[in-house]
Design a protein around this motif. Structure first.
Motif, PDB file in Angstrom:
ATOM      1  N   VAL A   1       0.842  -1.208   0.000  1.00 41.56           N
ATOM      2  CA  VAL A   1       0.000   0.000   0.000  1.00 41.56           C
ATOM      3  C   VAL A   1       0.872   1.251   0.000  1.00 41.56           C
ATOM      4  O   VAL A   1       0.648   2.203  -0.764  1.00 41.56           O
ATOM      5  N   LEU A   2       1.890   1.268   0.863  1.00 38.47           N
ATOM      6  CA  LEU A   2       2.762   2.435   0.948  1.00 38.47           C
ATOM      7  C   LEU A   2       3.590   2.597  -0.327  1.00 38.47           C
ATOM      8  O   LEU A   2       3.801   3.727  -0.790  1.00 38.47           O
ATOM      9  N   GLY A   3       4.049   1.497  -0.901  1.00 39.12           N
ATOM     10  CA  GLY A   3       4.818   1.571  -2.141  1.00 39.12           C
ATOM     11  C   GLY A   3       4.015   2.188  -3.264  1.00 39.12           C
ATOM     12  O   GLY A   3       4.523   3.017  -4.030  1.00 39.12           O
ATOM     13  N   ARG A   4       2.759   1.792  -3.373  1.00 40.71           N
ATOM     14  CA  ARG A   4       1.887   2.344  -4.411  1.00 40.71           C
ATOM     15  C   ARG A   4       1.618   3.823  -4.154  1.00 40.71           C
ATOM     16  O   ARG A   4       1.630   4.644  -5.085  1.00 40.71           O
ATOM     17  N   PHE A   5       1.394   4.166  -2.903  1.00 40.75           N
ATOM     18  CA  PHE A   5       1.145   5.561  -2.534  1.00 40.75           C
ATOM     19  C   PHE A   5       2.326   6.448  -2.924  1.00 40.75           C
ATOM     20  O   PHE A   5       2.156   7.511  -3.544  1.00 40.75           O
ATOM     21  N   VAL A   6       3.524   6.016  -2.585  1.00 39.48           N
ATOM     22  CA  VAL A   6       4.717   6.820  -2.881  1.00 39.48           C
ATOM     23  C   VAL A   6       4.952   6.917  -4.382  1.00 39.48           C
ATOM     24  O   VAL A   6       5.182   8.006  -4.925  1.00 39.48           O
ATOM     25  N   ALA A   7       4.895   5.812  -5.073  1.00 38.37           N
ATOM     26  CA  ALA A   7       5.217   5.799  -6.509  1.00 38.37           C
ATOM     27  C   ALA A   7       4.213   6.593  -7.336  1.00 38.37           C
ATOM     28  O   ALA A   7       4.578   7.219  -8.337  1.00 38.37           O
ATOM     29  N   GLU A   8       2.947   6.586  -6.926  1.00 38.36           N
ATOM     30  CA  GLU A   8       1.901   7.226  -7.720  1.00 38.36           C
ATOM     31  C   GLU A   8       1.671   8.688  -7.365  1.00 38.36           C
ATOM     32  O   GLU A   8       0.954   9.398  -8.079  1.00 38.36           O
ATOM     33  N   SER A   9       2.264   9.157  -6.296  1.00 41.03           N
ATOM     34  CA  SER A   9       2.034  10.539  -5.855  1.00 41.03           C
ATOM     35  C   SER A   9       2.622  11.538  -6.850  1.00 41.03           C
ATOM     36  O   SER A   9       3.721  11.344  -7.380  1.00 41.03           O
ATOM     37  N   CYS A  10       1.890  12.628  -7.080  1.00 42.35           N
ATOM     38  CA  CYS A  10       2.328  13.696  -7.991  1.00 42.35           C
ATOM     39  C   CYS A  10       2.504  14.999  -7.219  1.00 42.35           C
ATOM     40  O   CYS A  10       1.631  15.374  -6.421  1.00 42.35           O
ATOM     41  N   TRP A  11       3.595  15.686  -7.451  1.00 44.17           N
ATOM     42  CA  TRP A  11       3.864  16.969  -6.797  1.00 44.17           C
ATOM     43  C   TRP A  11       2.759  17.972  -7.078  1.00 44.17           C
ATOM     44  O   TRP A  11       2.365  18.743  -6.197  1.00 44.17           O
ATOM     45  N   GLU A  12       2.225  17.945  -8.277  1.00 41.17           N
ATOM     46  CA  GLU A  12       1.183  18.902  -8.658  1.00 41.17           C
ATOM     47  C   GLU A  12      -0.083  18.726  -7.836  1.00 41.17           C
ATOM     48  O   GLU A  12      -0.882  19.663  -7.707  1.00 41.17           O
ATOM     49  N   ASP A  13      -0.275  17.528  -7.279  1.00 39.43           N
ATOM     50  CA  ASP A  13      -1.483  17.258  -6.494  1.00 39.43           C
ATOM     51  C   ASP A  13      -1.304  17.579  -5.009  1.00 39.43           C
ATOM     52  O   ASP A  13      -2.266  17.490  -4.244  1.00 39.43           O
ATOM     53  N   MET A  14      -0.114  17.949  -4.607  1.00 38.18           N
ATOM     54  CA  MET A  14       0.131  18.229  -3.190  1.00 38.18           C
ATOM     55  C   MET A  14      -0.438  19.594  -2.828  1.00 38.18           C
ATOM     56  O   MET A  14      -0.169  20.584  -3.512  1.00 38.18           O
ATOM     57  N   PRO A  15      -1.219  19.691  -1.763  1.00 29.90           N
ATOM     58  CA  PRO A  15      -1.786  20.983  -1.365  1.00 29.90           C
ATOM     59  C   PRO A  15      -0.690  22.009  -1.087  1.00 29.90           C
ATOM     60  O   PRO A  15       0.388  21.669  -0.589  1.00 29.90           O
ATOM     61  N   SER A  16      -0.973  23.258  -1.405  1.00 22.66           N
ATOM     62  CA  SER A  16       0.041  24.307  -1.239  1.00 22.66           C
ATOM     63  C   SER A  16       0.460  24.453   0.217  1.00 22.66           C
ATOM     64  O   SER A  16       1.640  24.708   0.517  1.00 22.66           O
ATOM     65  N   ALA A  17      -0.484  24.290   1.137  1.00 22.49           N
ATOM     66  CA  ALA A  17      -0.142  24.407   2.562  1.00 22.49           C
ATOM     67  C   ALA A  17       0.842  23.315   2.969  1.00 22.49           C
ATOM     68  O   ALA A  17       1.742  23.548   3.790  1.00 22.49           O
ATOM     69  N   LEU A  18       0.685  22.132   2.392  1.00 20.38           N
ATOM     70  CA  LEU A  18       1.582  21.028   2.701  1.00 20.38           C
ATOM     71  C   LEU A  18       2.969  21.281   2.117  1.00 20.38           C
ATOM     72  O   LEU A  18       3.996  20.998   2.752  1.00 20.38           O
ATOM     73  N   ARG A  19       3.012  21.819   0.922  1.00 25.72           N
ATOM     74  CA  ARG A  19       4.305  22.159   0.314  1.00 25.72           C
ATOM     75  C   ARG A  19       5.048  23.166   1.190  1.00 25.72           C
ATOM     76  O   ARG A  19       6.256  23.065   1.393  1.00 25.72           O
ATOM     77  N   HIS A  20       4.296  24.139   1.708  1.00 25.68           N
ATOM     78  CA  HIS A  20       4.915  25.143   2.571  1.00 25.68           C
ATOM     79  C   HIS A  20       5.406  24.515   3.872  1.00 25.68           C
ATOM     80  O   HIS A  20       6.469  24.886   4.384  1.00 25.68           O
ATOM     81  N   GLU A  21       4.659  23.556   4.388  1.00 28.43           N
ATOM     82  CA  GLU A  21       5.070  22.894   5.628  1.00 28.43           C
ATOM     83  C   GLU A  21       6.369  22.129   5.434  1.00 28.43           C
ATOM     84  O   GLU A  21       7.187  22.046   6.355  1.00 28.43           O
TER      85      GLU A  21
END
Length: 445
Positions: A9-29
């Motif tokens: 589950v974690l492997g799929r989550f990490v591999a499929e994650s896209c930077w563009e989909d990350m919330p701006s507040a999280l990027r700032h954190e």
């Protein structure tokens, strides 16, 4: 994310994650986490614990391509990550995920920055990998808590190894299956003991987390494999190091509810559970005045973790940073709790030592983790009490960006790098747009 083995589950989550989909507040954190952590590393660049680790690793380092923070030297990525993680975590001044008491950044960011410096990855890629690695380590930490820590496993070192493996896997562009194997390989390397926290052996555990996590990802990149249930199997990580795994803590809300967003930053260089003690004592000092002789005794009440970590004799700086008695003395006698207030001159200060003897710690199971009640018995027989549930720096009372910038400046000045402060701060805030990490690392060298 669906059903499956925890690593799958974690492997799929990490591999499929896209930077563009990350919330701006999280990027700032992510940037806030790096700013806080890198400043802590600069502050201790001259500490013997750091320079000794550097001396050892330098003799065995490969190609010198990765910056060691605050030093005039580069090492290979694994060696640099080892030394930098020690530095960033050394003073207990780094970040904390309160639910697990994991310090998320020190085990993960040094691996990512070193690998990015070697291979030329962008700043955005590093921030993205950090968020994913931090999420993995905190979720695995949630899933094995509280039994894991209670049995003596240093959760920052153990779960930090998984976080570093996940973050490095993302940087390397590993597939979901390769990332799964990287986490399984990390499970065989995740170690560190609570018993060793008052000693330099703690540093080894924290330093090994990014080093071993990077190794796990690099081995997976070359085709190494691990058992499918290396995390939750009958003889896997969770069963071997604590209670049975609560898989829901890993899978529920993965990718939508972010544990790494609950990261917090310290205004005091002490264990997070002592911050409420310090805040309560500072407030009580204002109420009774600055004369400690009017205080006959002090009772500090808190949860089991506070007592287990902090009801101790104070013999050195490490003891002081995890001491109920020293925290109370600083708040009530000195009215401050800065870096110098936890060093040996403060440990041996006769006034502080005498006052520490007035402090008694008691269990109050009604108080949540991170909270404390301090009761003063005055010389005239009166009792004065203050309870702090959410101390400064907590998720409910977070440090501002400006406060984190000032903390960075203060730490840099302590380490002798005041002239690098503004470049370092600008480098972190601009990391998301940087083509690589070379500019930031030059500012930290």
């Amino acid at each position: 994310m669906g059903e499956g083995f925890a690593g799958e589950v974690l492997g799929r989550f990490v591999a499929e994650s896209c930077w563009e989909d990350m919330p701006s507040a999280l990027r700032h954190e992510a940037k806030r986490s790096l700013l806080n952590n890198l400043g802590c590393g600069l502050g201790v660049a001259k500490d013997p614990a750091v320079t000794s680790a550097l001396a050892v690793m330098r003799n065995f380092s490969g190609a010198p391509v990765a910056t060691v923070i605050g030093q005039r030297v580069k090492l290979d990525p694994m060696a640099a990550a080892f030394v930098n993680a020690i530095a960033c975590n050394l003073l207990d001044y780094d970040d904390t995920h309160l639910a697990t008491v994991i310090h998320p950044t020190a085990p993960v960011a040094p691996a990512l920055l070193a690998l990015a410096e070697q291979r030329g990855f962008s700043g955005a890629a590093v921030l993205h990998a950090f968020l994913l690695g931090g999420e993995v380590e905190c979720r695995i930490g949630n899933a094995v808590s509280p039994g894991h820590y209670a049995r003596g496993w240093h959760i920052t070192s153990t779960c930090g190894t998984f976080g570093a493996a996940a973050g490095c896997a993302k940087l390397l562009g590993l597939s979901a299956e390769q990332t799964w194997h990287a986490l399984g390989i990390a499970a065989s390397q995740a170690a560190g003991l609570v018993e060793n926290l008052p000693t330099a052996a703690k540093n080894v555990g924290v330093g090994n987390a990014p080093r071993n996590g990077m190794l796990a990802a690099l081995l997976a990149e070359q085709g190494y494999k691990a058992a499918p249930a290396a995390i939750e199997g009958p003889l896997g990580f969770a069963h071997a190091t604590g209670d049975t795994l609560d898989l829901a803590q890993i899978t529920e809300g993965l990718g939508t509810q972010w544990e790494i967003a609950r990261n917090t930053y310290k205004p005091y260089p002490a264990g997070i559970v002592f911050h409420a003690v310090i805040d309560a004592c500072l407030a009580l000092r204002e109420e009774v005045g600055a004369a400690p002789e009017v205080i006959a005794s002090v009772t500090v009440a808190g949860d089991a973790l506070l007592l287990a970590r902090g009801d101790r004799a104070v013999n050195n700086e490490r003891d002081a940073r995890v001491s109920i008695h020293h925290s109370a003395a600083l708040g009530l006698v000195r009215g401050r709790a800065g870096v110098a207030d936890f060093e040996m001159p403060a440990v041996t200060d006769p006034m502080l030592a005498s006052f520490r003897a007035k402090v008694r710690a008691v269990l109050d199971e009604s108080l949540p983790r991170g909270a404390a009640t301090v009761t003063l018995r005055l010389a005239d027989g009166r009792d004065i009490q203050r309870t702090v549930v959410y101390p400064r720096g907590s998720f409910e009372r977070p440090m501002s960006d400006a406060e984190l910038e000032q903390k960075f400046r203060d730490n840099a000045a302590i380490g002798g790098f005041a002239d690098r402060s503004e470049a370092g701060i600008a480098g972190v805030w601009g990391l998301g747009e940087a083509p690589d990490v070379s500019g930031l690392m030059r500012a930290l060298a």
